[in-house]
Design a protein around this motif. Structure first.
Motif, PDB file in Angstrom:
ATOM      1  N   ILE A 124     -33.025   4.032  24.275  1.00 50.25           N
ATOM      2  CA  ILE A 124     -33.184   3.030  23.218  1.00 50.25           C
ATOM      3  C   ILE A 124     -34.076   3.538  22.086  1.00 50.25           C
ATOM      4  CG2 ILE A 124     -32.770   1.113  24.796  1.00 50.25           C
ATOM      5  CD1 ILE A 124     -35.795   0.613  24.856  1.00 50.25           C
ATOM      6  N   ARG A 125     -34.412   4.823  22.127  1.00 50.74           N
ATOM      7  CA  ARG A 125     -35.185   5.433  21.046  1.00 50.74           C
ATOM      8  C   ARG A 125     -34.183   5.873  19.961  1.00 50.74           C
ATOM      9  NH1 ARG A 125     -40.122   9.786  21.307  1.00 50.74           N
ATOM     10  NH2 ARG A 125     -40.784   8.456  23.029  1.00 50.74           N
ATOM     11  N   LEU A 126     -33.784   4.920  19.125  1.00 49.08           N
ATOM     12  CA  LEU A 126     -32.748   5.144  18.120  1.00 49.08           C
ATOM     13  C   LEU A 126     -33.316   4.919  16.723  1.00 49.08           C
ATOM     14  CD1 LEU A 126     -29.857   3.214  19.909  1.00 49.08           C
ATOM     15  CD2 LEU A 126     -30.209   5.693  19.858  1.00 49.08           C
ATOM     16  N   GLY A 127     -32.799   5.670  15.748  1.00 47.39           N
ATOM     17  CA  GLY A 127     -33.345   5.647  14.396  1.00 47.39           C
ATOM     18  C   GLY A 127     -33.166   4.315  13.678  1.00 47.39           C
ATOM     19  N   TRP A 128     -34.031   4.095  12.709  1.00 45.86           N
ATOM     20  CA  TRP A 128     -34.003   2.865  11.914  1.00 45.86           C
ATOM     21  C   TRP A 128     -33.161   3.014  10.645  1.00 45.86           C
ATOM     22  CZ3 TRP A 128     -40.063   2.174  11.796  1.00 45.86           C
ATOM     23  CH2 TRP A 128     -40.523   1.910  13.096  1.00 45.86           C
ATOM     24  N   THR A 129     -32.757   4.210  10.316  1.00 43.25           N
ATOM     25  CA  THR A 129     -32.192   4.481   8.989  1.00 43.25           C
ATOM     26  C   THR A 129     -30.701   4.803   9.049  1.00 43.25           C
ATOM     27  OG1 THR A 129     -32.940   6.785   9.234  1.00 43.25           O
ATOM     28  CG2 THR A 129     -34.389   5.276   8.037  1.00 43.25           C
ATOM     29  N   GLU A 130     -29.994   4.225  10.004  1.00 45.00           N
ATOM     30  CA  GLU A 130     -28.589   4.569  10.196  1.00 45.00           C
ATOM     31  C   GLU A 130     -27.730   4.221   8.991  1.00 45.00           C
ATOM     32  OE1 GLU A 130     -27.240   2.474  13.630  1.00 45.00           O
ATOM     33  OE2 GLU A 130     -27.986   0.545  12.928  1.00 45.00           O
ATOM     34  N   PHE A 131     -28.088   3.189   8.241  1.00 46.02           N
ATOM     35  CA  PHE A 131     -27.281   2.843   7.063  1.00 46.02           C
ATOM     36  C   PHE A 131     -27.342   3.960   6.027  1.00 46.02           C
ATOM     37  CE2 PHE A 131     -26.537   0.911   2.917  1.00 46.02           C
ATOM     38  CZ  PHE A 131     -25.319   0.277   3.146  1.00 46.02           C
ATOM     39  N   PHE A 132     -28.532   4.522   5.818  1.00 43.50           N
ATOM     40  CA  PHE A 132     -28.704   5.553   4.800  1.00 43.50           C
ATOM     41  C   PHE A 132     -28.136   6.911   5.238  1.00 43.50           C
ATOM     42  CE2 PHE A 132     -32.121   2.465   4.117  1.00 43.50           C
ATOM     43  CZ  PHE A 132     -31.848   2.105   2.798  1.00 43.50           C
ATOM     44  N   SER A 133     -28.063   7.136   6.531  1.00 39.36           N
ATOM     45  CA  SER A 133     -27.547   8.425   6.996  1.00 39.36           C
ATOM     46  C   SER A 133     -26.023   8.475   6.973  1.00 39.36           C
ATOM     47  CB  SER A 133     -28.068   8.744   8.401  1.00 39.36           C
ATOM     48  OG  SER A 133     -27.688   7.732   9.303  1.00 39.36           O
ATOM     49  N   LEU A 134     -25.377   7.307   6.786  1.00 40.72           N
ATOM     50  CA  LEU A 134     -23.934   7.205   6.513  1.00 40.72           C
ATOM     51  C   LEU A 134     -23.037   7.518   7.706  1.00 40.72           C
ATOM     52  CD1 LEU A 134     -23.819   8.819   2.937  1.00 40.72           C
ATOM     53  CD2 LEU A 134     -24.039   6.398   3.550  1.00 40.72           C
ATOM     54  N   GLY A 135     -23.582   7.512   8.905  1.00 45.81           N
ATOM     55  CA  GLY A 135     -22.738   7.734  10.066  1.00 45.81           C
ATOM     56  C   GLY A 135     -21.689   6.656  10.258  1.00 45.81           C
ATOM     57  N   TRP A 136     -21.942   5.472   9.729  1.00 46.34           N
ATOM     58  CA  TRP A 136     -20.997   4.352   9.868  1.00 46.34           C
ATOM     59  C   TRP A 136     -19.660   4.620   9.183  1.00 46.34           C
ATOM     60  CZ3 TRP A 136     -19.758   2.637   5.028  1.00 46.34           C
ATOM     61  CH2 TRP A 136     -20.685   2.873   4.010  1.00 46.34           C
ATOM     62  N   VAL A 137     -19.627   5.608   8.283  1.00 40.94           N
ATOM     63  CA  VAL A 137     -18.382   5.925   7.568  1.00 40.94           C
ATOM     64  C   VAL A 137     -17.265   6.296   8.552  1.00 40.94           C
ATOM     65  CG1 VAL A 137     -17.307   7.589   5.987  1.00 40.94           C
ATOM     66  CG2 VAL A 137     -19.531   6.579   5.429  1.00 40.94           C
ATOM     67  N   PHE A 138     -17.618   6.968   9.648  1.00 43.87           N
ATOM     68  CA  PHE A 138     -16.619   7.381  10.628  1.00 43.87           C
ATOM     69  C   PHE A 138     -15.920   6.172  11.256  1.00 43.87           C
ATOM     70  CE2 PHE A 138     -19.420  10.952  10.181  1.00 43.87           C
ATOM     71  CZ  PHE A 138     -18.608  12.058  10.348  1.00 43.87           C
ATOM     72  N   PHE A 139     -16.651   5.097  11.444  1.00 47.15           N
ATOM     73  CA  PHE A 139     -16.082   3.902  12.059  1.00 47.15           C
ATOM     74  C   PHE A 139     -15.437   2.995  11.018  1.00 47.15           C
ATOM     75  CE2 PHE A 139     -19.649   5.533  14.490  1.00 47.15           C
ATOM     76  CZ  PHE A 139     -18.993   5.829  15.679  1.00 47.15           C
ATOM     77  N   ALA A 140     -15.952   3.032   9.796  1.00 43.67           N
ATOM     78  CA  ALA A 140     -15.302   2.292   8.718  1.00 43.67           C
ATOM     79  C   ALA A 140     -13.891   2.820   8.485  1.00 43.67           C
ATOM     80  CB  ALA A 140     -16.137   2.412   7.437  1.00 43.67           C
ATOM     81  N   ALA A 141     -13.700   4.122   8.708  1.00 48.17           N
ATOM     82  CA  ALA A 141     -12.369   4.709   8.554  1.00 48.17           C
ATOM     83  C   ALA A 141     -11.370   4.075   9.508  1.00 48.17           C
ATOM     84  CB  ALA A 141     -12.436   6.214   8.766  1.00 48.17           C
ATOM     85  N   LEU A 142     -11.815   3.683  10.696  1.00 49.06           N
ATOM     86  CA  LEU A 142     -10.922   3.047  11.663  1.00 49.06           C
ATOM     87  C   LEU A 142     -10.468   1.678  11.172  1.00 49.06           C
ATOM     88  CD1 LEU A 142     -12.699   3.903  15.046  1.00 49.06           C
ATOM     89  CD2 LEU A 142     -10.913   5.181  13.843  1.00 49.06           C
ATOM     90  N   VAL A 143     -11.347   0.978  10.479  1.00 56.65           N
ATOM     91  CA  VAL A 143     -10.969  -0.321   9.908  1.00 56.65           C
ATOM     92  C   VAL A 143      -9.924  -0.126   8.812  1.00 56.65           C
ATOM     93  CG1 VAL A 143     -11.823  -2.344   8.654  1.00 56.65           C
ATOM     94  CG2 VAL A 143     -13.199  -1.336  10.492  1.00 56.65           C
ATOM     95  N   LEU A 144     -10.087   0.904   8.011  1.00 60.23           N
ATOM     96  CA  LEU A 144      -9.080   1.212   6.995  1.00 60.23           C
ATOM     97  C   LEU A 144      -7.729   1.554   7.618  1.00 60.23           C
ATOM     98  CD1 LEU A 144     -10.822   3.321   4.188  1.00 60.23           C
ATOM     99  CD2 LEU A 144      -9.672   1.109   3.945  1.00 60.23           C
ATOM    100  N   LEU A 145      -7.758   2.099   8.819  1.00 59.73           N
ATOM    101  CA  LEU A 145      -6.518   2.450   9.519  1.00 59.73           C
ATOM    102  C   LEU A 145      -5.865   1.243  10.186  1.00 59.73           C
ATOM    103  CD1 LEU A 145      -7.527   5.848  11.166  1.00 59.73           C
ATOM    104  CD2 LEU A 145      -5.965   5.495   9.233  1.00 59.73           C
TER     105      LEU A 145
END
Length: 270
Positions: A124-145
Motif C-alpha cells: 500500500i506504499r503507492l505514490g500520490w502523484t499518479e495523475f501527473f505521471s500520466l500512467g492512466w493514459v494506458f487505461f484510458a485507451a481501453l475506454v476509447l476502444l
C-alpha cells in the motif's frame, strides 16, 4: 486501498494477513521493521487526500472518452468482462513497464519500491502523484476502444487487490501456477534491487506477458534478494517517501541545459 476501505471485509482480511506475517517473521530470524510499516501506512493515508481528487479528474476524462468512442461494449455482457480482463492485464503490463523505464512515470512508482523490507504493508506504499505521471493514459485507451469505464476501473481495482498478498516472503513457490499467474516469488524478483532483477516481472494478475515479451526473471533459489531502491532511501517520513524521486528528477532537469536536455532527463530511463 480505496476499494478495501469501501469494503470492510477486504480490509479485515488484509489486516489479518499482516498480523499473521508479523508473527511469522518475528518467530523466525527475519524480524519486522514496525516503523517502516507505519511509514507505508502513512503514505497510504496520504492517498486518502489525493486519490479522491484524482478519481474525480480521471472519472471525468474516462466518461468523456466513452462519449466520443465509436465502440460501446455492453457492461452487462460477460464477454465484455472476460475480454476486458485480458485487456486490462495487457494495459497494466505496459503501464508498469513504462513506469520503470520512463523517469517521469518512475517518479511516482519509485514510492512503491522504496521499502527495504518486503512485507505486506509495502503493497500500500503507492505514490500520490499518479495523475501527473500520466500512467492512466494506458487505461484510458481501453475506454476509447469501447470498454465501459466501470469495467476498466473495477478490473484494475481487483488487479491491485490481487497483488496485495504477493508482497510477502511467507509464501514460497507455487508450482505450475507460476507459469500463468503472478505469484509472491515472481513479485519478489520484481522488487529486487540487484542489477540482474531490475525491470522484470511487470504483470499484475498474469505473468504471461512477461514470458512473451522477454521480461520474465525467476527468483533465485537458495538466497534472499535485496529490496528497495538502487539509491537507498532510509526514511520513515511519508512526505519524503512520496516526493523524493520528484525532487531528484527535477534537480537533474534544472542542471540540464536547454529544453531538449531537460526532456531527455524526464523521458529517459531512471
Amino acid at each position: 486501498m480505496r476499494l478495501a476501505m469501501q469494503h470492510p471485509w477486504i480490509l479485515a482480511v488484509m489486516l489479518a494477513l499482516v498480523a499473521g506475517e508479523i508473527l511469522w517473521r518475528r518467530h523466525g530470524a527475519l524480524g519486522y521493521d514496525g516503523r517502516a510499516a507505519a511509514a507505508s501506512l502513512g503514505v497510504a493515508l496520504g492517498q486518502t487526500v489525493f486519490r479522491p481528487l484524482t478519481g474525480v479528474l480521471l472519472g471525468a476524462i474516462l466518461f468523456a472518452l466513452a462519449g466520443v468512442s465509436p465502440l460501446h461494449f455492453p457492461a452487462d455482457d460477460g464477454r465484455t468482462w472476460a475480454t476486458g480482463f485480458l485487456a486490462v492485464e495487457f494495459a497494466y503490463y505496459w503501464f508498469h513497464r513504462f513506469s520503470h523505464t520512463v523517469r517521469w512515470m518512475w517518479a511516482t512508482h519509485a514510492v512503491h519500491h522504496s521499502a527495504r523490507e518486503y512485507v505486506l504493508p509495502s503493497a500500500i506504499r503507492l505514490g500520490w502523484t499518479e495523475f501527473f505521471s500520466l500512467g492512466w493514459v494506458f487505461f484510458a485507451a481501453l475506454v476509447l476502444l469501447g470498454f465501459p469505464p466501470l469495467v476498466v476501473v473495477t478490473l484494475l481495482g481487483l488487479n491491485l487487490i490481487y497483488q496485495f498478498p504477493l508482497h510477502t516472503e511467507v509464501i514460497g513457490r507455487l508450482g505450475p501456477l507460476e507459469w500463468v499467474f503472478n505469484t509472491p516469488s515472481h513479485h519478489r524478483a520484481h522488487h529486487g534491487s540487484e542489477a540482474e532483477f531490475l525491470d522484470c516481472n511487470f504483470g499484475g494478475v498474469l505473468i504471461v506477458w512477461d514470458r512473451l515479451f522477454g521480461t520474465f526473471r525467476a527468483e533465485p533459489e537458495g538466497r534472499r534478494l535485496r529490496y528497495g531502491l538502487v539509491h537507498e532511501l532510509d526514511s520513515r517520513n511519508p512526505v519524503r517517501i512520496a516526493l523524493h524521486e520528484w525532487g531528484r528528477m527535477l534537480a537533474d532537469m534544472r542542471k540540464a541545459h536547454g529544453l531538449g536536455a531537460k526532456l531527455k532527463v524526464a523521458l529517459g530511463r531512471p
